[in-house]
Design a protein around this motif. Structure first.
Motif, mmCIF file in Angstrom:
data_model
loop_
_atom_site.group_PDB
_atom_site.id
_atom_site.type_symbol
_atom_site.label_atom_id
_atom_site.label_comp_id
_atom_site.label_asym_id
_atom_site.label_seq_id
_atom_site.Cartn_x
_atom_site.Cartn_y
_atom_site.Cartn_z
ATOM 1 N N VAL A 130 -46.620 66.350 -42.405
ATOM 2 C CA VAL A 130 -46.487 67.750 -42.010
ATOM 3 C C VAL A 130 -47.048 67.899 -40.602
ATOM 4 N N TYR A 131 -46.235 68.452 -39.694
ATOM 5 C CA TYR A 131 -46.622 68.591 -38.290
ATOM 6 C C TYR A 131 -47.003 70.048 -38.018
ATOM 7 N N LYS A 132 -48.210 70.253 -37.483
ATOM 8 C CA LYS A 132 -48.706 71.591 -37.210
ATOM 9 C C LYS A 132 -49.190 71.673 -35.764
ATOM 10 N N SER A 133 -48.523 72.508 -34.963
ATOM 11 C CA SER A 133 -48.955 72.722 -33.580
ATOM 12 C C SER A 133 -50.106 73.714 -33.557
ATOM 13 N N PHE A 134 -51.080 73.450 -32.663
ATOM 14 C CA PHE A 134 -52.253 74.314 -32.612
ATOM 15 C C PHE A 134 -52.942 74.147 -31.264
ATOM 16 N N GLU A 135 -53.608 75.225 -30.826
ATOM 17 C CA GLU A 135 -54.453 75.168 -29.632
ATOM 18 C C GLU A 135 -55.875 74.894 -30.102
ATOM 19 N N LEU A 136 -56.325 73.662 -29.971
ATOM 20 C CA LEU A 136 -57.637 73.268 -30.477
ATOM 21 C C LEU A 136 -58.689 73.472 -29.397
ATOM 22 N N ARG A 137 -59.676 74.291 -29.701
ATOM 23 C CA ARG A 137 -60.721 74.612 -28.739
ATOM 24 C C ARG A 137 -61.420 73.341 -28.247
ATOM 25 N N GLY A 138 -61.513 73.221 -26.945
ATOM 26 C CA GLY A 138 -62.141 72.051 -26.344
ATOM 27 C C GLY A 138 -61.184 70.906 -26.083
ATOM 28 N N VAL A 139 -59.976 70.997 -26.651
ATOM 29 C CA VAL A 139 -58.979 69.935 -26.480
ATOM 30 C C VAL A 139 -57.735 70.480 -25.787
ATOM 31 N N LEU B 5 -68.543 59.742 -38.333
ATOM 32 C CA LEU B 5 -69.173 61.052 -38.240
ATOM 33 C C LEU B 5 -69.148 61.750 -39.596
ATOM 34 N N PRO B 6 -70.316 62.138 -40.147
ATOM 35 C CA PRO B 6 -70.320 62.872 -41.419
ATOM 36 C C PRO B 6 -69.862 64.313 -41.204
ATOM 37 N N VAL B 7 -68.899 64.765 -42.018
ATOM 38 C CA VAL B 7 -68.380 66.122 -41.898
ATOM 39 C C VAL B 7 -68.140 66.702 -43.287
ATOM 40 N N GLN C 142 -68.872 68.911 -33.819
ATOM 41 C CA GLN C 142 -69.034 67.565 -33.260
ATOM 42 C C GLN C 142 -67.719 66.781 -33.353
ATOM 43 N N LEU C 143 -66.946 67.027 -34.406
ATOM 44 C CA LEU C 143 -65.657 66.337 -34.559
ATOM 45 C C LEU C 143 -64.687 66.807 -33.489
ATOM 46 N N ARG C 144 -64.637 68.114 -33.218
ATOM 47 C CA ARG C 144 -63.761 68.605 -32.152
ATOM 48 C C ARG C 144 -64.110 67.926 -30.827
ATOM 49 N N GLN C 145 -65.391 67.783 -30.551
ATOM 50 C CA GLN C 145 -65.820 67.138 -29.309
ATOM 51 C C GLN C 145 -65.417 65.671 -29.296
ATOM 52 N N ALA C 146 -65.568 64.996 -30.442
ATOM 53 C CA ALA C 146 -65.187 63.580 -30.524
ATOM 54 C C ALA C 146 -63.691 63.398 -30.302
ATOM 55 N N LEU C 147 -62.868 64.310 -30.836
ATOM 56 C CA LEU C 147 -61.419 64.226 -30.638
ATOM 57 C C LEU C 147 -61.069 64.399 -29.166
ATOM 58 N N ALA C 148 -61.735 65.356 -28.512
ATOM 59 C CA ALA C 148 -61.468 65.592 -27.089
ATOM 60 C C ALA C 148 -61.834 64.372 -26.253
ATOM 61 N N GLN C 149 -62.932 63.728 -26.591
ATOM 62 C CA GLN C 149 -63.386 62.562 -25.828
ATOM 63 C C GLN C 149 -62.533 61.332 -26.102
ATOM 64 N N ALA C 150 -61.913 61.272 -27.277
ATOM 65 C CA ALA C 150 -61.138 60.083 -27.646
ATOM 66 C C ALA C 150 -59.748 60.060 -27.026
ATOM 67 N N LEU C 151 -59.228 61.217 -26.640
ATOM 68 C CA LEU C 151 -57.911 61.240 -25.996
ATOM 69 C C LEU C 151 -57.975 60.532 -24.652
ATOM 70 N N PRO C 152 -56.934 59.800 -24.270
ATOM 71 C CA PRO C 152 -56.935 59.127 -22.964
ATOM 72 C C PRO C 152 -57.191 60.117 -21.836
#
Length: 401
Positions: free
Chosen positions: A50-59, A149-151, A161-171
């Protein structure tokens, strides 16, 4: 779609992978702060991705891909697992969702590593787990030292913290790639020669043209548009020659003959060959056209799953032009949408569309597959420029610009 809205194909795809009932859907809802994914205690609720488009804060604008459990069983489970694998082929980033020490997940992690897809691992449902610290350490050890990361999707623990990790992991350069690259700059005049056929019917612009116009406006360029039948009239009306002419690939010869000597020439398809894939691979693949014989087989891959028309460029026009050069015995096979053979060895050449409906990772995965199997790959626009004898005269953008 508004011009300011980022198309799904241009958003980073974040695929959530893990076992059934690991809480992938709940985690999407927690990350977005909305109930956008169906949640159920019944194992196997998520079948097809399932594909869901979203504006993720920080990303920024992203696509979350909710997938079936990796431990799904039975004939249907195998089909779901294959759908998950196809979704992973499009992933720019994988979110590995664990509720314990990984086992079934490890082979999938190896596949992601082979595709050089960055992975963020989480220990989900930590509000319900005993001795979270020990589980976190064991999971990290099983993953070769990867941070885990525990969530908790239920309580929100670790979600910021997960949102921040996702932002940092993108090229770092994900958002730097542009359609027109270094071909134009602010103040340049750009002329667009638009397609006018059954695939771009009256009253509608197709996605590549819309995206290109938007980017040129953002770059501060002056943009003019016309169709091929009024090209000369449009050029005569301009006070100065365009810096760049971007044409529908199907009218390359006509535009080449009419363009001012100082104007650069390219096509929408060639621009998207670099934006969505590897333009240098496609350029090199054009050489294979001259080696084709009537015994050869060509695979034509279209990203769009539209019904073919009488003017279809991939199914009608390109095959006709190639048969005129090679011979009527030249064979073609066609695939659409997500269908793409795993074994490319029966083919002497793969010709891909511009890929405007695919994200770049998806197209690059197909290119890598062709290269691994030693099958040359080309692109609609590159093929048409080569057949017109002007490939060495049209321009291509530098990647990453």
């Amino acid at each position: 779609m508004a011009l300011t809205e980022t198309p799904r194909a241009n958003r980073p795809h974040i695929a959530l992978v893990g076992r059934r009932n690991a809480g992938k859907s709940s985690l999407i809802n927690a990350l977005t702060g909305q109930e956008i994914a169906l949640v159920s205690p019944v194992a196997g609720t998520t079948a097809d991705p399932v594909y869901k488009s979203f504006e993720l804060r920080g990303v920024g604008p992203v696509v979350f891909v909710d997938t079936a459990g990796l431990d799904d069983v039975g004939p249907l489970g195998q089909l779901r697992a294959e759908k998950t694998r196809q979704a992973m082929e499009k992933a720019d980033l994988a979110l590995l969702v664990l509720t314990g020490v990984p086992e079934e997940e490890l082979p999938w992690l190896e596949e992601l590593g082979a595709r050089k897809v960055p992975v963020v691992a989480v220990l989900n449902q930590c509000d319900r787990l005993a001795d979270v610290g020990a589980l976190q350490a064991a999971a990290s050890q099983a993953l070769g030292g990867m941070a885990v990361l525990p969530v908790s999707a239920a309580t929100g623990e670790g979600i910021p913290q997960l949102r921040q990790a996702l932002a940092q992991a993108l090229p770092d350069d994900f958002w730097d790639l542009t359609i027109t690259g270094d071909l134009v700059q602010a103040g340049d005049l750009v002329l667009l020669v638009m397609p006018q056929d059954l695939q771009a019917p009256k009253g509608r612009l197709i996605l590549p043209q819309v995206q290109t116009i938007r980017e040129l406006l953002d770059k501060g360029c002056a943009v003019m548009s016309c169709t091929a039948d009024v090209l000369q009239t449009t050029l005569d009306a301009l006070a100065r020659p365009p810096k760049l002419i971007i044409t529908d690939s199907q009218v390359f010869p006509l535009v080449w003959q009419a363009k001012p000597p100082e104007s650069l020439l390219t096509s929408f398809s060639i621009l998207f060959a670099g934006y969505k894939g590897d333009i240098d691979v496609f350029w090199e693949g054009a050489k294979a056209i001259d080696q084709l014989t009537e015994d050869a087989v060509v695979l034509v891959a279209e990203a769009c799953a539209h019904a073919p028309t009488g003017e279809d460029i991939g199914r009608v026009k390109i095959p006709k032009l190639l048969r005129q050069r090679v011979g009527e015995g030249l064979s073609f096979q066609f695939v659409r949408g997500n269908d793409f053979p795993k074994d490319l060895s029966p083919y002497d050449l793969v010709i891909h569309c511009g890929g405007c409906m695919f994200n770049r990772r998806h197209v690059l995965g197909r290119i890598a597959q062709a290269q691994e199997q030693g099958v040359p790959m080309c692109n609609y626009g590159v093929v048409l420029a080569h057949l017109a004898g002007i490939l060495d005269k049209v321009c291509k953008p530098e990647r990453g610009k």
